[in-house]
Structures are given as C-alpha cells and as structure tokens.
Design a protein around this motif. Sequence first.
Motif, PDB file in Angstrom:
ATOM      1  N   GLN A  24      42.403  18.573  30.153  1.00 19.52           N
ATOM      2  CA  GLN A  24      43.768  19.104  30.161  1.00 19.52           C
ATOM      3  C   GLN A  24      43.833  20.534  30.670  1.00 19.52           C
ATOM      4  O   GLN A  24      44.769  20.912  31.369  1.00 19.52           O
ATOM      5  N   ARG A  25      42.870  21.327  30.320  1.00 19.09           N
ATOM      6  CA  ARG A  25      42.826  22.734  30.690  1.00 19.09           C
ATOM      7  C   ARG A  25      41.370  23.166  30.675  1.00 19.09           C
ATOM      8  O   ARG A  25      40.512  22.433  30.179  1.00 19.09           O
ATOM      9  N   PRO A  26      41.041  24.335  31.211  1.00 18.94           N
ATOM     10  CA  PRO A  26      39.652  24.797  31.141  1.00 18.94           C
ATOM     11  C   PRO A  26      39.147  24.804  29.695  1.00 18.94           C
ATOM     12  O   PRO A  26      39.818  25.320  28.803  1.00 18.94           O
ATOM     13  N   TRP A  27      37.975  24.212  29.476  1.00 14.10           N
ATOM     14  CA  TRP A  27      37.451  24.119  28.118  1.00 14.10           C
ATOM     15  C   TRP A  27      37.228  25.503  27.520  1.00 14.10           C
ATOM     16  O   TRP A  27      37.421  25.713  26.318  1.00 14.10           O
ATOM     17  N   ALA A  28      36.839  26.453  28.341  1.00 13.58           N
ATOM     18  CA  ALA A  28      36.665  27.818  27.846  1.00 13.58           C
ATOM     19  C   ALA A  28      37.981  28.378  27.324  1.00 13.58           C
ATOM     20  O   ALA A  28      38.009  29.093  26.312  1.00 13.58           O
ATOM     21  N   ALA A  29      39.090  28.050  27.993  1.00 12.85           N
ATOM     22  CA  ALA A  29      40.398  28.531  27.542  1.00 12.85           C
ATOM     23  C   ALA A  29      40.801  27.871  26.225  1.00 12.85           C
ATOM     24  O   ALA A  29      41.440  28.503  25.374  1.00 12.85           O
ATOM     25  N   THR A  30      40.420  26.603  26.038  1.00 16.04           N
ATOM     26  CA  THR A  30      40.728  25.923  24.774  1.00 16.04           C
ATOM     27  C   THR A  30      40.008  26.588  23.612  1.00 16.04           C
ATOM     28  O   THR A  30      40.606  26.877  22.562  1.00 16.04           O
ATOM     29  N   LEU A  31      38.709  26.843  23.781  1.00 17.58           N
ATOM     30  CA  LEU A  31      37.953  27.496  22.713  1.00 17.58           C
ATOM     31  C   LEU A  31      38.429  28.928  22.488  1.00 17.58           C
ATOM     32  O   LEU A  31      38.465  29.409  21.349  1.00 17.58           O
ATOM     33  N   GLN A 170      27.941  24.104  31.808  1.00 16.32           N
ATOM     34  CA  GLN A 170      29.070  23.598  32.582  1.00 16.32           C
ATOM     35  C   GLN A 170      28.689  23.457  34.047  1.00 16.32           C
ATOM     36  O   GLN A 170      28.002  24.318  34.607  1.00 16.32           O
ATOM     37  N   SER A 171      29.147  22.387  34.677  1.00 16.86           N
ATOM     38  CA  SER A 171      28.810  22.148  36.078  1.00 16.86           C
ATOM     39  C   SER A 171      29.501  23.177  36.970  1.00 16.86           C
ATOM     40  O   SER A 171      30.564  23.709  36.634  1.00 16.86           O
ATOM     41  N   THR A 172      28.891  23.432  38.118  1.00 20.37           N
ATOM     42  CA  THR A 172      29.457  24.404  39.048  1.00 20.37           C
ATOM     43  C   THR A 172      30.822  23.955  39.555  1.00 20.37           C
ATOM     44  O   THR A 172      31.758  24.758  39.652  1.00 20.37           O
ATOM     45  N   ASP A 173      30.948  22.669  39.877  1.00 20.40           N
ATOM     46  CA  ASP A 173      32.236  22.161  40.361  1.00 20.40           C
ATOM     47  C   ASP A 173      33.327  22.336  39.312  1.00 20.40           C
ATOM     48  O   ASP A 173      34.466  22.678  39.639  1.00 20.40           O
ATOM     49  N   ARG A 174      32.968  22.104  38.063  1.00 20.91           N
ATOM     50  CA  ARG A 174      33.960  22.257  36.992  1.00 20.91           C
ATOM     51  C   ARG A 174      34.367  23.724  36.835  1.00 20.91           C
ATOM     52  O   ARG A 174      35.549  24.035  36.639  1.00 20.91           O
ATOM     53  N   VAL A 176      34.316  26.034  39.170  1.00 21.27           N
ATOM     54  CA  VAL A 176      35.141  26.402  40.328  1.00 21.27           C
ATOM     55  C   VAL A 176      36.570  25.914  40.128  1.00 21.27           C
ATOM     56  O   VAL A 176      37.541  26.643  40.385  1.00 21.27           O
ATOM     57  N   ALA A 177      36.705  24.671  39.655  1.00 20.96           N
ATOM     58  CA  ALA A 177      38.048  24.128  39.414  1.00 20.96           C
ATOM     59  C   ALA A 177      38.762  24.902  38.310  1.00 20.96           C
ATOM     60  O   ALA A 177      39.966  25.187  38.413  1.00 20.96           O
ATOM     61  N   ASP A 178      38.031  25.268  37.253  1.00 20.45           N
ATOM     62  CA  ASP A 178      38.644  26.031  36.157  1.00 20.45           C
ATOM     63  C   ASP A 178      39.095  27.407  36.629  1.00 20.45           C
ATOM     64  O   ASP A 178      40.172  27.885  36.249  1.00 20.45           O
ATOM     65  N   LEU A 179      38.272  28.046  37.459  1.00 23.41           N
ATOM     66  CA  LEU A 179      38.640  29.381  37.940  1.00 23.41           C
ATOM     67  C   LEU A 179      39.867  29.307  38.840  1.00 23.41           C
ATOM     68  O   LEU A 179      40.739  30.184  38.785  1.00 23.41           O
ATOM     69  N   ARG A 180      39.956  28.275  39.657  1.00 20.82           N
ATOM     70  CA  ARG A 180      41.139  28.111  40.506  1.00 20.82           C
ATOM     71  C   ARG A 180      42.387  27.908  39.662  1.00 20.82           C
ATOM     72  O   ARG A 180      43.472  28.389  40.012  1.00 20.82           O
ATOM     73  N   ALA A 181      42.227  27.190  38.550  1.00 18.79           N
ATOM     74  CA  ALA A 181      43.378  26.973  37.674  1.00 18.79           C
ATOM     75  C   ALA A 181      43.831  28.268  37.010  1.00 18.79           C
ATOM     76  O   ALA A 181      45.007  28.413  36.660  1.00 18.79           O
ATOM     77  N   ALA A 388      43.613  36.023  55.833  1.00 18.93           N
ATOM     78  CA  ALA A 388      43.705  35.824  54.385  1.00 18.93           C
ATOM     79  C   ALA A 388      45.113  35.432  53.967  1.00 18.93           C
ATOM     80  O   ALA A 388      45.305  34.770  52.945  1.00 18.93           O
ATOM     81  N   ARG A 389      46.084  35.820  54.769  1.00 23.63           N
ATOM     82  CA  ARG A 389      47.477  35.479  54.458  1.00 23.63           C
ATOM     83  C   ARG A 389      47.672  33.969  54.357  1.00 23.63           C
ATOM     84  O   ARG A 389      48.495  33.489  53.577  1.00 23.63           O
ATOM     85  N   TYR A 390      46.899  33.208  55.139  1.00 23.98           N
ATOM     86  CA  TYR A 390      47.072  31.756  55.163  1.00 23.98           C
ATOM     87  C   TYR A 390      45.931  30.997  54.493  1.00 23.98           C
ATOM     88  O   TYR A 390      46.093  29.826  54.167  1.00 23.98           O
ATOM     89  N   LEU A 391      44.779  31.630  54.316  1.00 24.52           N
ATOM     90  CA  LEU A 391      43.608  30.905  53.827  1.00 24.52           C
ATOM     91  C   LEU A 391      43.343  31.107  52.347  1.00 24.52           C
ATOM     92  O   LEU A 391      42.426  30.484  51.810  1.00 24.52           O
ATOM     93  N   ARG A 392      44.101  31.976  51.693  1.00 25.95           N
ATOM     94  CA  ARG A 392      43.887  32.163  50.259  1.00 25.95           C
ATOM     95  C   ARG A 392      44.197  30.856  49.528  1.00 25.95           C
ATOM     96  O   ARG A 392      45.145  30.140  49.878  1.00 25.95           O
ATOM     97  N   PRO A 393      43.418  30.526  48.495  1.00 29.68           N
ATOM     98  CA  PRO A 393      43.626  29.248  47.787  1.00 29.68           C
ATOM     99  C   PRO A 393      45.045  29.059  47.283  1.00 29.68           C
ATOM    100  O   PRO A 393      45.596  27.958  47.361  1.00 29.68           O
TER     101      PRO A 393
END
Length: 440
Positions: A24-31, A170-174, A176-181, A388-393
């Motif tokens: 549902q959300r980053p596990w670190a944020a839940t804890l 925690q996996s690297t992919d997870r 990366v996804a958590d940081l993007r969120a 960077a104006r167009y490529l930022r996540p």
Amino acid sequence: MANVGSSSSAPIRPAVMMRGTVAQRPWAATLAAIGIGGRSGQLTLRGGGKVYRIAFSNGIVVGATSPIAADSVSRIALAHRMISPVQAQQIARMLGKARADDVERFADATGLGADQMRLLKRRVLIARTARTFGVDDGEYTIDDRIGIPVLLGVEVDIRAAIYHGCRKHQSTDRMVADLRALGNRFALRPEAEAHLPRFELGEAESPVIDALHHSTTLPELEATHRELDPRMVLAVMVSLASCDAIVPAELTSRVPTPQNMSLANFEIRIETTMTRVPTPREPTMSCVPMLINDEPNVQSVRPIPARPVKKQRAPTMPRAMTYRAVTDPFIEAQATTQRPSPLSFAQVKRLIQARAALLGKGVDHFEFLGIPFDAPIAEVRAAYVELARYLRPEKLKELGFADEHHDARSVFAQVVIAYTVLTDPARRADYVRTVRPRRR
C-alpha cells in the motif's frame, strides 16, 4: 450466574486498530508512522507463509519475533562475535531450542555482563524488526495489546531498524519504487538535524548527509560520489524520506531557458537581445587656464580639444548564458529570454529515444547534451536545465510516460553525470584531455 461469571472472566481479544498490506505504501513509512507517531501495540505481519511480530510501547520497539533462523539469539550473538561457535552448540544442547532463544537465559548461560546483555537485546530487536523489510507481499495488522515477550531494560528507536532493514533486506527495485513514491529531489529539514543520530548512521553515510543539506537527487549522488555503495546511498535516502527527515524540494538552481532553445529538433539554438550600455556624456571642449607673457596675474582662457573618450561597446552575451549570469557582471545590461512551449508526449518520447540511441553509441558528454565540443559551462548548464525539464521522474509521471525499459531513467542519469563532470573545472579538464584525441 456461573455462565455470567465464566463469560466475564474470559480473556478479551485484542482490538485491531489498523490493517493493511505491505504494497500500500513504503514499508519504511508504515513503521515510521507507528514509531514516530508514538503508538503502542503489536504489529503482526504475514507474508510468504511466515509470521513476524513487533511490539511497540509509545513508539519504542520493545519486542520482536522472527521465524528466520538467522534471527535467533544465538546466531545474532555469534554473528557479532559475542560467543564462539563451540559455545553456541553447548548452549543449544543445555537450554534447548526454545529456551536458548530467551535473551536473559542465554546471557546467564554464556556469562555475558549487563552491558553486553543490553547490547545483545538491542541487536536482537533491530535484526528482527529489520527482517520485515524482506517481505515484498504480505498483510499486517496492529493490535492494541502486546502478546509477545518484551525485552526489559532496552529501547530501540524505529529509525535505526528502518535504516538497517532498508540496507540489509529490502530489494533495490523496491527501494527505488518507494523513493519515487516519496519524491525526487530532497533536502534535509533543519529541525531533523538533531534526530540524525537515531538512524545510527556512520562515517560512510556522511557524504550523503552533506549533499542533502543543499538538496540533491539520487542520480546526482550516484554521479558525484561513485566511491559510495549505491545501495547504501539509496537506503539512506529512503530511510530519511520515510521518516520525514528529508522533504521534497524544487530545483534550487532553476535557470530560465534562453529564447528558441528547443529540444523538439534535438538541437540548441540561442538568440538573445541586449540593450546598449550607456556611455558617459562626451564633452566637446575642456577649458584650462593658460599663462600669458609669464605674468601670473594675467590669465586667459584658451579652449583646447578634449581628449577623445573611447566609446564603450555593449558587452555581448555568451551563447547559452543565463539571465542572472548576464545581469550580475553588467548591471546596466538587460537580457530578454522567453521559454519555449512545452514538448508534447510524442516529442518527449522521441527525445528519450534519440538520447538513448546516443547513449548506446557511447558518445561523449558534449555530444550527448547536444552542445559543441568544449562548450562553456554556461551552455552546459542551460542544456542540462532544458533536458531536466522533461526528463525528471515527476514530469514523466505528469505526462503519463511509462518507463518500462528504464530508458528515461538511464538517459536522465547520464545527463546528470555529464553536467556534473563538465561543470567541475578539474574533472572537466581531465575529461576534455581524454576525449579530445578521439575528436580529431
């Protein structure tokens, strides 16, 4: 009456205060919400056929269980060299498996002192709490009552367990996804400085903290600190962001784009206009007193031509110079810039494809940014800002661009690397010296 009495004496089931899933959300944020929020109760996590439990008292971790053998008391003590392998075997035979996992009985059997026993308790709590970060798919509940053994005499801040869990499990992919969120560019909150020791970071993490004082992104950190472990850098940022120690920040050096600097055609064209710098008023004559017949009291005014005043030329604007860079050295001068219309989804997609193709060819940083070889720093900076104006996540997310093959991420990371190298005088000189022979 017997039934009433028996029903009144029956144990009351714990009330579920919260339930959810790991995804549902980053596990670190839940804890962090439980720990920093000062909650009390027991978290039970079920995933992969295993059950993990963490006990909280006013946000402090006071108990934890894990089904993983590596999280047993004897294995943790052995990993930290508090006992020898021979002692571990002897204790297992003497106490049995269940009793050997009791920290206090284990400490008594091994003869650990009070300080060592407290240290062992801390390591057990951190290791078992951190183990929950290895669960990628699971459900959790938070009850209002604690049903697992509590380790007395020691308290563990959830932030230390969060960093340990991100770094180790925690996996690297997870991550990366958590940081993007959580965001893209982050800056350290001034009031969070006092809480950094709670994460139990070391000297290895200090370059990351230093960069976050001024705001940074993950690609920038990876580009400027290649000596650091990328997983460690990612774990630090996820941990701090989840605990609200760092917050999303806008680009601190946002620069207006010069007129007609369009990426639609994948090239940079600069056109600027500047007003003429005012010149001092030029006098036509200068009057000086002249002596006549060597008589000091008799003077006549004789006009003589004044020394011609050299006309000042208006300074020309270097290509790709930013507005502020122009107006700082020439206060009287003014530059006019106009930002082009934003690119469409299709144009951004073509931009990413074109840059990804260049990346595959292994072109140098100048060609990758679309600027002439050995272009000045001002032009490098302008090219970086426009890309960077167009490529930022977050921008790609606004456009609905799904980076399935991570092309956009790779391109943006290379843009950051090129900008970092070409704007640092020492690194730029070394790079140009290396690349120049291949350009001939």
